[in-house]
Design an enzyme around this catalytic site. Structure first.
Site, PDB file in Angstrom:
ATOM      1  N   GLY A  70       0.802  -1.212   0.000  1.00  0.00           N
ATOM      2  CA  GLY A  70       0.000   0.000   0.000  1.00  0.00           C
ATOM      3  C   GLY A  70       0.834   1.261   0.000  1.00  0.00           C
ATOM      4  CB  THR A  99       4.642  -0.773   7.666  1.00  0.00           C
ATOM      5  OG1 THR A  99       5.199   0.442   8.201  1.00  0.00           O
ATOM      6  CG2 THR A  99       3.450  -0.408   6.799  1.00  0.00           C
ATOM      7  NE  ARG A 104      21.218   0.203  10.246  1.00  0.00           N
ATOM      8  CZ  ARG A 104      20.755   0.332  11.468  1.00  0.00           C
ATOM      9  NH1 ARG A 104      19.495   0.695  11.668  1.00  0.00           N
ATOM     10  NH2 ARG A 104      21.516   0.082  12.509  1.00  0.00           N
ATOM     11  CB  SER A 137      20.816  -6.471  17.686  1.00  0.00           C
ATOM     12  OG  SER A 137      20.755  -7.587  16.817  1.00  0.00           O
ATOM     13  CG  LEU A 141      23.480 -10.967  21.819  1.00  0.00           C
ATOM     14  CD1 LEU A 141      23.307 -10.325  23.185  1.00  0.00           C
ATOM     15  CD2 LEU A 141      24.907 -11.457  21.637  1.00  0.00           C
ATOM     16  N   GLY A 245      20.911  -3.964  13.925  1.00  0.00           N
ATOM     17  CA  GLY A 245      19.883  -2.930  13.947  1.00  0.00           C
ATOM     18  C   GLY A 245      18.815  -3.141  12.891  1.00  0.00           C
ATOM     19  CG  HIS A 424      11.008 -25.348  48.943  1.00  0.00           C
ATOM     20  ND1 HIS A 424      12.294 -24.844  48.857  1.00  0.00           N
ATOM     21  CD2 HIS A 424      11.117 -26.686  49.169  1.00  0.00           C
ATOM     22  CE1 HIS A 424      13.148 -25.836  49.033  1.00  0.00           C
ATOM     23  NE2 HIS A 424      12.460 -26.963  49.233  1.00  0.00           N
TER      24      HIS A 424
END
Length: 450
Positions: A70, A99, A104, A137, A141, A245, A424
């Protein structure tokens, strides 16, 4: 993608439990082995099934679902284009942008041709083999953790010396130490410079779990990395995973045309009601600038927005004390402030940190990782030691913190925590018996008493 990461994390945990089984009396006729293709197929089947269920639920609620791209072409009009290229114009009184975001690309030679993103990794049809994860990030990890848990050689490369800067750094260091001891390599203060193929094995079509479909070459990769001081090093890997990122999916959707303001990182500027600079346009989730983006928080914000728009409600989303979880091999979950953030907010003299290592009962029989699990609470002393941060590193940490998140919303104190009866022998009981402060621990270390 949170569900997918949890499922791969579970596969890792099951592999870790195999050696423990023998201590509990189980005997295996054959040596256990892992099949990446079977795991990937099972996860894809689950995603398809859940997607079908959601579409069915939306249809039953009268919601029309369009699998299309869109773009806003007028203040109240959106033009959508389906996979066949057919275009349709829709109009609406109110527009909501959700969205999401995507990993990146660093913009170095070979990144799009030979690398995959952390989202794509879950759709690989074959085992990734020796893997370089670019970025420290949360998802980086997590990917490194479950790949190592499945028996693969993994290296995490980070541009800085700190992993996950938004998390508590002392706990982040414990996570890195645990992963390193269990086979994950770390390279700090290095960046990716170039990736090229040195041995071809065909092409992989990445689809099914991630939101995009792409093709990357598979085979041996030559990776050039550069240190912060300019030293260049070359290594070979089977797969390079990009997890440094994420960027918001807000480009080319017509925001500029209708006047929606964005930050320099292309995330949308909103107020406390999720309203943008255009009165009838709203944005929720990771497209927002400066906000947290866990899936649960996005769902909560979207639900409250719908109630305000159409249900007469006025409640806005509370973005404080949001619980979050990291599916590393030793799970980490937190709610509230990190220690560094608490010190900056209230002053170090006004903060008391109670902490403890603990040993889950189920780990005692196989004698596994005695001092790996860890909890700490961060208290604001002038406010009757109100708990402003809670951190758990251990099995099922997310489930533990989810319950305590309710108490944090109510502003509970250390005294109230101490007055709580612990169950416990479950692991969460350790939070009700904390007596050692970090000040005392550090003083003991200085005196050599540790």
């Amino acid at each position: 993608m949170d569900t997918v990461r949890k499922l791969f994390h579970q596969a890792c945990l099951l592999g870790q439990a195999i050696p423990d089984c023998q201590k509990y009396g189980w005997r295996f006729k054959d040596t256990a082995s892992h099949s990446w293709s079977l795991l990937a197929e099972a996860v894809r089947d689950h995603v398809r099934s859940r997607s079908s269920e959601l579409k069915k639920e939306m249809k039953e609620c009268g919601v029309a679902y369009l699998h299309a791209r869109g773009e806003m072409v007028a203040p109240h009009a959106v033009e959508v284009m389906d996979a066949a290229g057919r275009k349709t114009r829709l109009s609406a009184e109110t527009l909501v942008i959700a969205t999401g975001d995507r990993p990146r690309y660093p913009g170095v030679p070979g990144d799009r041709e030979h690398c995959i993103t952390s989202d794509d990794l879950f759709s690989l049809a074959h085992s990734p083999g020796r893997t370089l994860v670019v970025g420290g990030s949360a998802e980086g990890l997590e990917c490194a953790g479950f790949l190592s848990g499945l028996g693969l050689e993994v290296t995490v490369m980070s541009l800085t010396s700190d992993l996950q800067p938004q998390f508590d750094q002392k706990v982040a260091q414990k996570i890195e130490n645990h992963m390193f001891v269990h086979g994950v390599n770390f390279i700090h203060q290095h960046s990716l410079s170039k990736v090229e193929q040195i041995e071809a094995c065909g092409r992989d079509i990445i689809s099914g779990v991630s939101e995009t479909t792409s093709q990357v070459t598979s085979g041996k990769l030559s990776v050039i990395i550069t240190s912060k001081d300019g030293q260049i090093k070359q290594e070979e890997f089977d797969t390079v995973v990009l997890a440094a990122g994420r960027e918001a999916c807000t480009r080319d959707i017509g925001l500029e045309l209708v006047g929606v303001n964005c930050s320099r990182t292309s995330r949308i500027l909103v107020d406390e009601r999720e309203q943008t600079s255009v009165d009838h346009v709203y944005a929720v989730g990771s497209v927002q600038h400066g906000g947290l983006s866990p899936t649960g928080l996005s769902v909560r914000a979207g639900t409250l927005l719908a109630r305000r728009l159409y249900g007469g409600d006025v409640t806005t989303c509370d973005y404080s004390n949001v619980p979050t979880v990291l599916f590393t091999p030793l799970e980490y979950a937190a709610c509230g402030l990190s220690e560094d953030r608490a010190n900056l907010t209230f002053g170090e003299a006004n903060i008391e940190v109670y902490h403890s290592h603990y040993w889950p009962l189920e780990w005692t029989v196989p004698a596994r990782n005695k001092n790996s699990c860890y909890v700490k609470i961060i208290c604001h002393i002038p406010d009757h030691e109100r708990v402003v941060g809670l951190h758990v590193m251990g099995p099922n940490a997310g489930d533990i913190v989810q319950g305590f998140a309710v108490a944090m919303k109510c502003g509970f104190t250390k005294q109230q925590l101490d007055a709580t009866v612990g169950i416990h022998p479950v692991s969460a009981k350790v939070l009700t018996t904390l007596t050692l402060t970090q000040r005392v621990s550090e003083a003991m270390m200085v005196r050599g008493n540790c």
